[in-house]
Structures are given as C-alpha cells and as structure tokens.
Design an enzyme around this catalytic site. Sequence first.
Site, mmCIF file in Angstrom:
data_model
loop_
_atom_site.group_PDB
_atom_site.id
_atom_site.type_symbol
_atom_site.label_atom_id
_atom_site.label_comp_id
_atom_site.label_asym_id
_atom_site.label_seq_id
_atom_site.Cartn_x
_atom_site.Cartn_y
_atom_site.Cartn_z
ATOM 1 N N ARG A 73 19.118 16.706 -14.026
ATOM 2 C CA ARG A 73 20.465 16.600 -14.591
ATOM 3 C C ARG A 73 20.658 15.214 -15.177
ATOM 4 N NH1 ARG A 73 24.766 16.876 -11.495
ATOM 5 N NH2 ARG A 73 23.735 16.623 -9.499
ATOM 6 N N LYS A 80 17.149 14.472 -0.801
ATOM 7 C CA LYS A 80 17.261 15.624 -1.687
ATOM 8 C C LYS A 80 16.094 16.588 -1.469
ATOM 9 C CE LYS A 80 18.235 16.455 -6.560
ATOM 10 N NZ LYS A 80 19.115 15.977 -7.634
ATOM 11 N N ARG A 91 30.565 6.494 -0.111
ATOM 12 C CA ARG A 91 30.701 5.055 0.204
ATOM 13 C C ARG A 91 30.361 4.856 1.679
ATOM 14 N NH1 ARG A 91 36.186 3.659 0.026
ATOM 15 N NH2 ARG A 91 36.806 5.782 -0.488
HETATM 16 C C1 BTN Z 1 18.424 17.688 -10.780
HETATM 17 O O1 BTN Z 1 18.369 16.665 -11.470
HETATM 18 O O2 BTN Z 1 18.842 17.661 -9.618
HETATM 19 C C2 BTN Z 1 17.992 19.005 -11.358
HETATM 20 C C3 BTN Z 1 16.505 19.187 -11.270
HETATM 21 C C4 BTN Z 1 16.041 20.524 -11.821
HETATM 22 C C5 BTN Z 1 14.532 20.621 -11.850
HETATM 23 C C6 BTN Z 1 14.058 21.987 -12.214
HETATM 24 S S1 BTN Z 1 12.334 22.217 -11.919
HETATM 25 C C7 BTN Z 1 12.373 23.737 -12.766
HETATM 26 C C8 BTN Z 1 13.248 23.535 -13.975
HETATM 27 N N1 BTN Z 1 12.485 22.966 -15.063
HETATM 28 C C9 BTN Z 1 12.922 21.749 -15.398
HETATM 29 O O3 BTN Z 1 12.440 21.058 -16.312
HETATM 30 N N2 BTN Z 1 13.937 21.391 -14.613
HETATM 31 C C10 BTN Z 1 14.255 22.424 -13.651
#
Ligand code: BTN
Length: 329
Positions: free
Chosen positions: A120, A190, A327
């Site tokens: 994201r 995460k 925070r």
């Molecule tokens: C995030 O930033 O939290 C979202 C990550 C999403 C990763 C997945 S892996 C499968 C799909 N292909 C990608 O290029 N991104 C998503």
Amino acid sequence: MQPLQLLASLASGQPVSGAGLALQAGVTRAAIWKQVEGLRARGVPIEAHGAAGYQLPWPLQMLDAERIRAGLPAGLARALGALEVHGELDSTSSELQRRGAAAGDLSIVLAETQTAGRGRRGRVWLSPPGLNLYLSCLKRFDGGFAALGGLSLAIGVIVLRALKDLGVAGAGLKWPNDVLAMPGEAGAGKLAGILVELSGEYQGPCAAIIGIGLNVRLTPALTLQAGQPACDLATLAGGVAPDRNRVAAVLIAALVAGLQQFERHGFAAFVADYAQSDLLRGQPLRLNGALGVFEGVGAGVDERGALLVRLDDGSVRRIDSADVTVRHA
Ligand code: BTN
C-alpha cells in the site's frame, strides 16, 4: 537449472551435495553455487555444509495448484474462475490486471516469488521465493464503487478467519487491514498485508483485484529488511511453518466464501468480527493524512469502513485515508 528448480531440490530440508545437484541439472558445480548465491541474495537462507552439500534450515513445500485445489471444499473449487501457480511474476496483482476482461470472476493467481511486489501507499512488498504466500484474486461486482465500502477491511477479517481455520491464534487488525501478530511470547508485527485495487465504472460493473501477502516463514535478515516489525505463521505456530499449499487452500476457501458474503450483505456482515479484532480501539493514535497530523483515540470503524477517532474535545472524526500509528507513552 533454474533457481526455483534448485529450491525444489532442497525443499526436503535434507543436505544435497553440490556435485549431485550439478549432475542432476547437467551443469557445473560453479553454476550451482551461482544459483545458490542468487537465492541467498533474495532472502533464502541456504546453508553450506562442506562435503554434505547445501541445506535449508527447515523443509518447505513448493506451491502446487493441484494440491491447493484438492484442499478446497468441492463447491468452492467450482466457483473459481482460475487457479494458477506461477514461479516468478513481477506481481500477482499486476498479472491479473494484464488479463483484464479475459479473467473470469474469482480468478486466483499465486507466485513463488515476485520481482516487483507492491504494498500500500507505493511501498515495496518483499517477496522472497518459497517462504511466504503471494496471492491475488479478481472479484467482479455489479453495483458500482458505492457497494464496495469496507471491502478492504472485510478482507482483513477474511484473512483472520483463515488463520483461525488453520488453528493460528494471536492475530488482530490494524486499520484499515494490516493483519498483525499481537505482542506476546511468540512475537509481534505484521503477519499479512492486503492491497485492494479497483477498476471499472463508478456506477456500473467494476472489479477488485485483491492482493494478499502472508508471511509463512521469515528470516531475521528479511524481518530487518521489511523496515517494520514483522512476524510469520511459523513463529505463531511454535516454530513449525504450516504446509504452504494447505495455507493457500484455507485462505482461498475463506476468500471465496467471504467475497460471496460481501457481495450479498456488504461490510455490514463483517462489522462485528472486525470490532472483535480491532487493535486500535481505545488506543492513543497519531494520524497523518489529508487533514494533516493530529491525535486522538481509536473508537472503532463505521459501516463504510472509515476509522473513527475520538478527539480531546469528545467529538469523533471519520477517517477514510491516513497513516496511523499507535502513540506510546
Ligand atoms: C501492504 O502494504 O500491506 C499490502 C501488501 C500486499 C502484498 C500483496 S502480495 C500479493 C499481491 N501482489 C502484490 O504485488 N501485492 C500484493
């Protein structure tokens, strides 16, 4: 020998001699060594044990579309548009985008590794071969973008349902849809990231490409490279990574059932589950978004999936997009 073939040769977790690998592939030992170095550079921790050869520190299962399909409930398997496992892709979500109208509803694409995995907010999603899951699903909707409020949060709930089905406890949701392992003996950070991308007509037929990256097995080096606290299923499961084909099957089953539920009932069907796993509720937060930087306390999410934040004066702000951090005193 291609890097992923070499990885498959090492998948048992037993040592395999460089000479044996070279013979099997019809190449020199130097060529094998070069492939080993290439895999190491991408995060696979291949050990060298002198004459015994190369070895992974644990066994892993290469992804296999037939095994994944066999792990799906029959009704769900029939609902799928496609189920593809690729060795290497730039991004499973980009692959589905390229298919465009040719891709059937509920098409699923997985890859062993991504060379340009997208996270994201323009971030990179590290995608080392063989260790984690990178999966994208195309879902078509008829009701336009307005019917999709809360979809990305619902996917977070769906991933948690899959983890529960796998017997993995101890994870929750950080708005909008980060799946986090909760602080505890096993670790925190995460566990999965979700990227939902929409296309189509604002008030007509549209499609969501739902990308999920689920950490099955990280190494200390990969965790460091992630640039944020990260955790994996192996840690939550007491050190033994669950079979990746089973994880994929359980995740796909939860995804298909959950998307059908979302199509019929929208985010309303997920609000209660989201609230149960909401790690931000009651937490002091700092938000950085279109409204600038401000602070407040997490107060849940609304029926559209917006984050509710209680300010010092008691009023509640609805946030549709922002970077949120808890925070700490
Ligand atoms: C995030 O930033 O939290 C979202 C990550 C999403 C990763 C997945 S892996 C499968 C799909 N292909 C990608 O290029 N991104 C998503």
